[in-house]
Design a protein around this motif. Structure first.
Motif, mmCIF file in Angstrom:
data_model
loop_
_atom_site.group_PDB
_atom_site.id
_atom_site.type_symbol
_atom_site.label_atom_id
_atom_site.label_comp_id
_atom_site.label_asym_id
_atom_site.label_seq_id
_atom_site.Cartn_x
_atom_site.Cartn_y
_atom_site.Cartn_z
ATOM 1 N N GLN A 10 0.812 -1.207 0.000
ATOM 2 C CA GLN A 10 0.000 0.000 0.000
ATOM 3 C C GLN A 10 0.850 1.264 0.000
ATOM 4 O O GLN A 10 0.301 2.365 -0.094
ATOM 5 C CB GLN A 10 -0.945 -0.012 1.208
ATOM 6 N N SER A 12 3.925 3.864 -1.549
ATOM 7 C CA SER A 12 4.346 4.311 -2.873
ATOM 8 C C SER A 12 5.563 3.512 -3.333
ATOM 9 O O SER A 12 6.475 3.270 -2.548
ATOM 10 C CB SER A 12 4.685 5.807 -2.836
ATOM 11 N N LYS A 13 5.570 3.147 -4.584
ATOM 12 C CA LYS A 13 6.685 2.375 -5.118
ATOM 13 C C LYS A 13 7.861 3.289 -5.425
ATOM 14 O O LYS A 13 7.691 4.420 -5.887
ATOM 15 C CB LYS A 13 6.262 1.646 -6.395
ATOM 16 N N TYR A 22 9.374 0.401 -1.220
ATOM 17 C CA TYR A 22 8.154 1.159 -0.957
ATOM 18 C C TYR A 22 8.473 2.302 -0.006
ATOM 19 O O TYR A 22 9.289 2.167 0.898
ATOM 20 C CB TYR A 22 7.066 0.253 -0.362
ATOM 21 N N THR A 23 7.800 3.424 -0.264
ATOM 22 C CA THR A 23 8.052 4.644 0.506
ATOM 23 C C THR A 23 6.771 5.093 1.190
ATOM 24 O O THR A 23 5.714 5.173 0.569
ATOM 25 C CB THR A 23 8.580 5.762 -0.406
ATOM 26 N N ASP A 27 4.843 12.134 -0.483
ATOM 27 C CA ASP A 27 4.374 13.329 -1.184
ATOM 28 C C ASP A 27 4.471 14.549 -0.264
ATOM 29 O O ASP A 27 3.769 14.625 0.747
ATOM 30 C CB ASP A 27 2.931 13.132 -1.636
#
Length: 303
Positions: A10, A12-13, A22-23, A27
């Motif tokens: 779930q 961010s890639k 994943y991060t 944003d």
């Protein structure tokens, strides 16, 4: 605060030298705030590292990985992950607690220091990145080296296909940056009761749970930040041009040098002419006052 880790689908890639990672909270336009400090007020995730999915080791190389677990890096949202060098390991069979402290650092640019100041032109500092950082600079240098030798790039490198410089890579520290100090502790998991529960829940045996499950708990120690700022103790040296008859004045490092005649005229010291004991002074004996005894010029103000 942003966390790059291999794990949760779930998140961010992001692509790194380890492949797809994943991060969390990537944003900057929609950052997730922490409303309290301490354990339980940050990010807590449980991961299954799935050791049976690891690739077999056929031979040993510089990229061969022998460990089991995940690698995590905590970094600001303005810089890309450089997890293969700046990440820390988290082992299965443990709950790892990471207490963070935000640190804002300000360094001096030239001529006092060697940090890199912002351009102020409204343009990206590095092609392929929205802002300059040491991690972005290193990735950019790696990409240029690969382009020169192989005419291609790895998937985690920036996609701008500019030509390489061909020279040595120099990545100065930015004049303003954010770092996160960390204190790490851990406890064994699961206990006997939770091992049976997790085995039933995920349809695995208890041995698998102990060898593959981990819990990562990342939180701020307190909702405060430390600021370290460098300041110049002295300004730049300024040279003043004066009329030829005016005594020369310069200032270097807090030490002032005036014309000798002006020093003599302004000196509050009594004129002694000769050293005690009636003998001529040994201080700079080759310098004589044109209207006085030898040695008198410097003794006039050397009280």
């Amino acid at each position: 605060m942003m966390i790059a880790a291999q794990g949760d689908k779930q998140m961010s890639k992001v692509y790194t030298r380890y492949g797809k990672c994943y991060t969390f909270n990537a944003d900057p336009q929609s950052s997730l705030p922490s409303r309290a400090g301490g354990m339980g007020s940050g990010l807590e995730i449980m991961l299954d590292i799935q050791q049976e999915e690891y690739l077999p080791i056929w031979r040993e190389t510089n990229e061969t990985s022998f460990e089991a677990g995940i690698r995590v890096q905590i970094h600001s949202q303005e810089e890309p992950p450089y997890i293969h060098q700046l990440g820390f390991g988290v082992s299965p069979g443990f709950q790892t607690f990471v207490s963070c402290q935000e640190q804002r650092l300000t360094y001096l640019p030239q001529p006092w220091g060697n940090c890199r100041a912002e351009s102020g032109l409204g343009e990206p500092e590095l092609q392929g990145y929205s802002a300059y950082s040491v991690s972005a600079c290193r990735l950019r240098c790696e990409k240029e080296a690969v382009l020169q030798r192989c005419h291609c790039r790895m998937v985690h490198m920036p996609d701008s296909l500019g030509g390489g410089s061909g020279g040595p890579c120099f990545c100065p520290t930015p004049c303003n940056l954010t770092r996160y100090g960390k204190e790490i502790s851990m406890v064994r998991i699961p206990n006997r009761g939770s091992a049976r529960y997790l085995a039933r829940k995920y349809n695995r045996n208890e041995t698998y749970i102990r060898e593959n499950f981990l819990v990562l708990d990342v939180f701020f120690e307190a909702l405060t930040s430390e600021a370290t700022e460098q300041r110049a103790a002295y300004g730049l040296l300024k040279r003043a041009w004066r009329r030829p008859k005016t005594p020369l004045r310069t200032s270097t490092g807090g030490i002032s040098t005036l014309g000798l005649q002006e020093l003599k005229e302004q000196s509050p010291c009594p004129s002694r002419g000769r050293a005690e004991g009636g003998g001529a002074s040994s201080l700079l004996p080759n310098h004589h006052h044109p209207h006085g005894p030898p040695g008198g010029l410097f003794e006039d103000f050397a009280c």
